[in-house]
Design a protein around this motif. Structure first.
Motif, PDB file in Angstrom:
ATOM      1  N   GLY A  66      12.643  -2.191  21.110  1.00 57.64           N
ATOM      2  CA  GLY A  66      13.591  -2.123  22.226  1.00 57.64           C
ATOM      3  C   GLY A  66      13.926  -3.450  22.861  1.00 57.64           C
ATOM      4  O   GLY A  66      14.873  -3.534  23.637  1.00 57.64           O
ATOM      5  N   SER A  67      13.168  -4.508  22.599  1.00 58.09           N
ATOM      6  CA  SER A  67      13.522  -5.791  23.205  1.00 58.09           C
ATOM      7  C   SER A  67      12.814  -6.940  22.492  1.00 58.09           C
ATOM      8  O   SER A  67      11.582  -6.943  22.373  1.00 58.09           O
ATOM      9  N   THR A  68      13.590  -7.936  22.079  1.00 53.55           N
ATOM     10  CA  THR A  68      12.965  -9.110  21.440  1.00 53.55           C
ATOM     11  C   THR A  68      12.153  -9.908  22.452  1.00 53.55           C
ATOM     12  O   THR A  68      11.380 -10.768  22.081  1.00 53.55           O
ATOM     13  N   LYS A  69      12.340  -9.577  23.745  1.00 52.33           N
ATOM     14  CA  LYS A  69      11.528 -10.264  24.763  1.00 52.33           C
ATOM     15  C   LYS A  69      10.037 -10.016  24.539  1.00 52.33           C
ATOM     16  O   LYS A  69       9.199 -10.761  25.032  1.00 52.33           O
ATOM     17  N   ALA A  70       9.735  -8.920  23.858  1.00 55.53           N
ATOM     18  CA  ALA A  70       8.323  -8.574  23.664  1.00 55.53           C
ATOM     19  C   ALA A  70       7.721  -9.248  22.428  1.00 55.53           C
ATOM     20  O   ALA A  70       6.583  -8.948  22.050  1.00 55.53           O
ATOM     21  N   THR A  71       8.474 -10.179  21.810  1.00 55.57           N
ATOM     22  CA  THR A  71       7.950 -10.854  20.609  1.00 55.57           C
ATOM     23  C   THR A  71       6.591 -11.510  20.903  1.00 55.57           C
ATOM     24  O   THR A  71       5.648 -11.431  20.119  1.00 55.57           O
ATOM     25  N   ASN A  72       6.511 -12.149  22.066  1.00 57.81           N
ATOM     26  CA  ASN A  72       5.247 -12.836  22.381  1.00 57.81           C
ATOM     27  C   ASN A  72       4.097 -11.839  22.555  1.00 57.81           C
ATOM     28  O   ASN A  72       2.940 -12.171  22.273  1.00 57.81           O
ATOM     29  N   ILE A  73       4.421 -10.636  22.987  1.00 63.55           N
ATOM     30  CA  ILE A  73       3.338  -9.645  23.179  1.00 63.55           C
ATOM     31  C   ILE A  73       2.880  -9.105  21.812  1.00 63.55           C
ATOM     32  O   ILE A  73       1.698  -8.807  21.618  1.00 63.55           O
ATOM     33  N   MET A  86       0.607 -11.572  20.747  1.00 66.34           N
ATOM     34  CA  MET A  86      -0.652 -11.467  21.487  1.00 66.34           C
ATOM     35  C   MET A  86      -1.540 -10.393  20.862  1.00 66.34           C
ATOM     36  O   MET A  86      -2.751 -10.595  20.668  1.00 66.34           O
ATOM     37  N   GLY A  87      -0.940  -9.248  20.530  1.00 65.50           N
ATOM     38  CA  GLY A  87      -1.713  -8.179  19.891  1.00 65.50           C
ATOM     39  C   GLY A  87      -2.338  -8.675  18.590  1.00 65.50           C
ATOM     40  O   GLY A  87      -3.518  -8.434  18.308  1.00 65.50           O
ATOM     41  N   ALA A  88      -1.531  -9.417  17.809  1.00 67.49           N
ATOM     42  CA  ALA A  88      -2.043  -9.939  16.537  1.00 67.49           C
ATOM     43  C   ALA A  88      -3.188 -10.925  16.781  1.00 67.49           C
ATOM     44  O   ALA A  88      -4.214 -10.904  16.087  1.00 67.49           O
ATOM     45  N   LEU A  89      -2.998 -11.748  17.775  1.00 65.84           N
ATOM     46  CA  LEU A  89      -4.034 -12.754  18.096  1.00 65.84           C
ATOM     47  C   LEU A  89      -5.350 -12.080  18.480  1.00 65.84           C
ATOM     48  O   LEU A  89      -6.429 -12.445  17.993  1.00 65.84           O
ATOM     49  N   ALA A 104     -10.556  -8.929  24.907  1.00 65.78           N
ATOM     50  CA  ALA A 104     -10.474  -7.489  24.658  1.00 65.78           C
ATOM     51  C   ALA A 104      -9.057  -6.955  24.897  1.00 65.78           C
ATOM     52  O   ALA A 104      -8.441  -7.284  25.914  1.00 65.78           O
ATOM     53  N   PRO A 105      -8.536  -6.133  23.987  1.00 68.80           N
ATOM     54  CA  PRO A 105      -7.205  -5.553  24.193  1.00 68.80           C
ATOM     55  C   PRO A 105      -7.108  -4.771  25.499  1.00 68.80           C
ATOM     56  O   PRO A 105      -6.047  -4.739  26.140  1.00 68.80           O
ATOM     57  N   GLY A 106      -8.204  -4.163  25.911  1.00 68.20           N
ATOM     58  CA  GLY A 106      -8.186  -3.413  27.177  1.00 68.20           C
ATOM     59  C   GLY A 106      -7.859  -4.331  28.345  1.00 68.20           C
ATOM     60  O   GLY A 106      -7.150  -3.945  29.286  1.00 68.20           O
ATOM     61  N   THR A 107      -8.373  -5.548  28.285  1.00 66.89           N
ATOM     62  CA  THR A 107      -8.068  -6.503  29.359  1.00 66.89           C
ATOM     63  C   THR A 107      -6.591  -6.853  29.320  1.00 66.89           C
ATOM     64  O   THR A 107      -5.941  -7.011  30.349  1.00 66.89           O
ATOM     65  N   ALA A 108      -6.060  -6.984  28.092  1.00 65.42           N
ATOM     66  CA  ALA A 108      -4.643  -7.315  27.954  1.00 65.42           C
ATOM     67  C   ALA A 108      -3.790  -6.249  28.625  1.00 65.42           C
ATOM     68  O   ALA A 108      -2.845  -6.546  29.359  1.00 65.42           O
ATOM     69  N   LEU A 109      -4.158  -4.996  28.388  1.00 68.96           N
ATOM     70  CA  LEU A 109      -3.376  -3.907  28.984  1.00 68.96           C
ATOM     71  C   LEU A 109      -3.422  -3.958  30.499  1.00 68.96           C
ATOM     72  O   LEU A 109      -2.404  -3.826  31.181  1.00 68.96           O
ATOM     73  N   SER A 110      -4.619  -4.208  31.049  1.00 66.74           N
ATOM     74  CA  SER A 110      -4.710  -4.210  32.512  1.00 66.74           C
ATOM     75  C   SER A 110      -3.929  -5.382  33.100  1.00 66.74           C
ATOM     76  O   SER A 110      -3.305  -5.259  34.151  1.00 66.74           O
ATOM     77  N   LYS A 146       3.612  -0.991  23.696  1.00 68.50           N
ATOM     78  CA  LYS A 146       3.799  -0.677  22.270  1.00 68.50           C
ATOM     79  C   LYS A 146       3.730  -1.946  21.427  1.00 68.50           C
ATOM     80  O   LYS A 146       3.197  -1.947  20.318  1.00 68.50           O
ATOM     81  N   ALA A 147       4.274  -3.025  21.992  1.00 66.10           N
ATOM     82  CA  ALA A 147       4.279  -4.292  21.247  1.00 66.10           C
ATOM     83  C   ALA A 147       2.848  -4.780  21.006  1.00 66.10           C
ATOM     84  O   ALA A 147       2.512  -5.270  19.920  1.00 66.10           O
ATOM     85  N   LEU A 148       2.012  -4.623  22.012  1.00 64.75           N
ATOM     86  CA  LEU A 148       0.613  -5.053  21.883  1.00 64.75           C
ATOM     87  C   LEU A 148      -0.063  -4.268  20.754  1.00 64.75           C
ATOM     88  O   LEU A 148      -0.734  -4.828  19.876  1.00 64.75           O
ATOM     89  N   THR A 149       0.156  -2.964  20.773  1.00 67.18           N
ATOM     90  CA  THR A 149      -0.442  -2.117  19.741  1.00 67.18           C
ATOM     91  C   THR A 149       0.131  -2.464  18.369  1.00 67.18           C
ATOM     92  O   THR A 149      -0.599  -2.534  17.372  1.00 67.18           O
ATOM     93  N   ALA A 150       1.451  -2.689  18.333  1.00 63.92           N
ATOM     94  CA  ALA A 150       2.091  -2.970  17.036  1.00 63.92           C
ATOM     95  C   ALA A 150       1.538  -4.262  16.430  1.00 63.92           C
ATOM     96  O   ALA A 150       1.287  -4.342  15.217  1.00 63.92           O
TER      97      ALA A 150
END
Ligand SMILES: Cc1ncc(C[n+]2csc(CCOP(=O)(O)OP(=O)(O)O)c2C)c(N)n1
Ligand code: SF4
Length: 534
Positions: free
Chosen positions: A465-472, A475-478, A486-492, A509-513
């Motif tokens: 839905g948005s290329t703005k989330a490319t960095n996220i 981040m998920g990949a990193l 921890a991914p949980g910290t990322a979400l919070s 969704k981007a983080l998970t993807a």
């Protein structure tokens, strides 16, 4: 036995080594028997023909080798006869004798002494022109147990840095300032300094300084002595051995006072600059004695203990950084402890162009790091263009205190475009990882010692839905690849920072993807092979 110690820079050889000559006079009583049994006195092989022992050595506080140009590692960069070498020696010896080496943080200025960190085996920081007292203030306040030295030339301290020194002195910062006054800008080739004397020629006052046009020389020791707070201010000179000994005592005293937590200490050192003055080293010393001392009289301008305020002053409550930033109550996400238990910290460089969220990604990572109780730093670097220009940032996540926010060799490079991939890949440590925002690693890109993973992050974000989330996505990949946080910290963190609900949903969704991409593809098809194909 008379014991006379003479210290002089053997700068003829352009070395920091100092020749110490100890004159040994044997005390003998002549008797008749002596005369009868006259025996030729034994000649001590250590003494030279003048009866002095020559010792060539340097303080162990200096590095054995100076890690500068390969061919010049045994010598300093100072000119023959320069006072900086002698001043360095006096400081090094005092720190050594007082046992302060491991506690000392030396703040090097801009000027000829800019490379002081090549010599002193202590903690070193190099700062912007004139800012040493301000940086020293920050260091001392955050590490009150350390000995913090601000070492400055006269252009640095009395011209561009006038405000910093006056206010640091006025606040009574518990630092020591060594002010090397050679009445000129040395490093830049001899422009007039605030301390240039009336009639003295410089490249910017070729007619000689005139009070009517350039004003009078600044007397910094006297000026600072008008302030309430300083506890010790002295002016000394490197003009001859006797005065060098006095300088030695002043240097020591200033450091002792700092060790005893007394207050602001300042030693002005009149110092020869033979090169710019156009004199040989001996004549330059004489010039200090004959010209500088009459203008800048040697004196102890202040030597007192601070008075205890009559009225008890309010002390603000001490709060931890986490408390001040209000990050303590916010617990990290549910799986934080699991991930953190094997986390060793990471040095990450994120690079791309402005508008790709390069700097924001770094900020999010350090916010996460703080929430996980890590030491963090973030150092941005970008050009004048806010968008489309290249931008990168250095992110340090560590269990230990961070020495510098500058990362020369990252463990991980997040390359948001091909330009950044090619530009920064060589900096990554051997065995390190590159996460590249692209469908595949360019065919001619070859980095066999690195793990290079291509992630079509922009495409994934676009589909979400948005290329703005490319960095996220990155981040998920990193997080998935390195387990650095921890991914949980990322979400919070995302939930707190992203105010627009629709964008937050895309970010989730981007983080998970990004994480899923690593799990599903990275080790199968997206990692570059030694032949350069992903
Ligand atoms: C912001 C800034 N302005 C100017 C300069 C150029 N500059 C470098 S050293 C220097 C003068 C240093 O003179 P001084 O502090 O007297 O030290 P010395 O070289 O004599 O030891 C100047 C003007 C600079 N590096 N940065
Ligand atoms: S220019 Fe002057 S101050 Fe600079 S290193 Fe040479 S002698 Fe020393």
């Amino acid at each position: 036995m008379a014991n006379e110690s003479v210290i002089s820079g053997t700068d003829q050889k352009n070395k920091l080594e100092v020749k110490t000559e100890i004159k040994v006079e044997a005390m003998t009583e002549t008797t008749n028997t002596d005369l009868q049994n006259k025996v030729e006195p034994e000649v001590d092989p250590k003494l030279n023909s003048d009866g002095y022992e020559e010792i060539h050595s340097k303080s162990p506080l200096f590095y054995d080798l100076y890690e500068r140009k390969a061919e010049l590692q045994n010598q300093t960069h100072y000119c023959p006869g320069c006072g900086h070498g002698v001043a360095h020696k006096l400081i090094a010896e005092a720190l050594q004798d007082l046992g302060l080496q491991d506690k000392t943080i030396f703040v090097s200025p801009v000027g000829c002494s800019v490379f002081a960190y090549y010599y002193f085996d202590v903690g070193n920081v190099q700062v912007a022109h004139g800012r040493a007292p301000a940086s020293a203030t920050g260091i001392k306040r955050s590490c009150p147990g350390k000995i913090v030295i601000s070492y400055q030339g006269d252009g640095d301290l009395a011209a561009i840095g006038t405000a910093e020194i006056v206010h640091a002195a006025n606040r009574g910062e518990k630092i020591t300032v060594f002010f090397v006054n050679n009445a000129i800008y040395g490093m830049t080739g001899g422009q007039m300094a605030p301390t240039t004397m009336i009639g003295q020629k410089s490249t910017t006052s070729p007619w000689g300084r005139r009070s009517s046009n350039e004003g009078f020389p600044l007397h910094m020791a006297e000026l600072l002595a008008t302030l309430e707070a300083p506890v010790y201010i002295e002016r000394v000179a490197l003009s001859d051995n006797k005065n060098i000994m006095k300088a030695r005592r002043a240097v020591r005293k200033a450091l002792e006072l700092q060790r005893d937590d007394v207050g602001f200490t300042f030693v002005e050192i009149l110092s020869p600059c033979p090169t710019i003055w156009g004199k040989d080293p001996v004549a330059a010393r004489q010039w200090v004695a004959e010209k500088m001392i009459p203008t800048f009289p040697l004196n102890v301008f202040r030597d007192r203990r601070p008075e205890v305020p009559a009225v008890k002053e309010n002390t603000p409550p001490h709060r931890s950084v986490a408390d001040a930033l209000e990050i303590t109550p916010k617990a990290a996400g549910p799986d934080t402890s699991k991930k953190r238990s094997h986390h060793k910290g990471a040095k990450i460089k994120i690079a791309g162009f402005g508008g790709q969220g390069v700097l924001l990604l770094g900020q999010l990572l350090i916010e996460m790091g703080m929430r996980e109780g890590l030491e963090v730093s973030w150092l941005p670097s970008y050009g004048p263009e806010m968008r489309s220009g290249s931008a990168h940032c250095h992110v340090c996540l560590s269990r230990e205190r961070i020495g510098t926010p500058l990362i020369s060799h990252p463990d991980v490079l997040v390359a948001m475009n091909e330009f950044s991939l090619r530009k920064f890949a060589h900096e990554v440590v051997s065995g390190g990882t590159i996460l590249y925002n692209g469908e595949s690693v360019p065919a001619d890109f070859y980095a066999p010692e690195l793990q290079v993973i291509a992630i079509p992050a922009a495409e994934i974000a676009d589909k979400l839905g948005s290329t703005k989330a490319t960095n996220i996505v990155m981040m998920g990949a990193l997080l998935e690849e390195t387990e650095c946080l921890a991914p949980g910290t990322a979400l919070s963190v995302l939930e707190d920072k992203v105010k627009k609900l629709d964008l937050l949903e895309i970010d989730r969704k981007a983080l998970t993807a990004g994480r899923l991409f690593i799990d599903e593809h990275a080790h199968i098809g997206a990692v570059s092979q030694p032949d350069g194909f992903a």
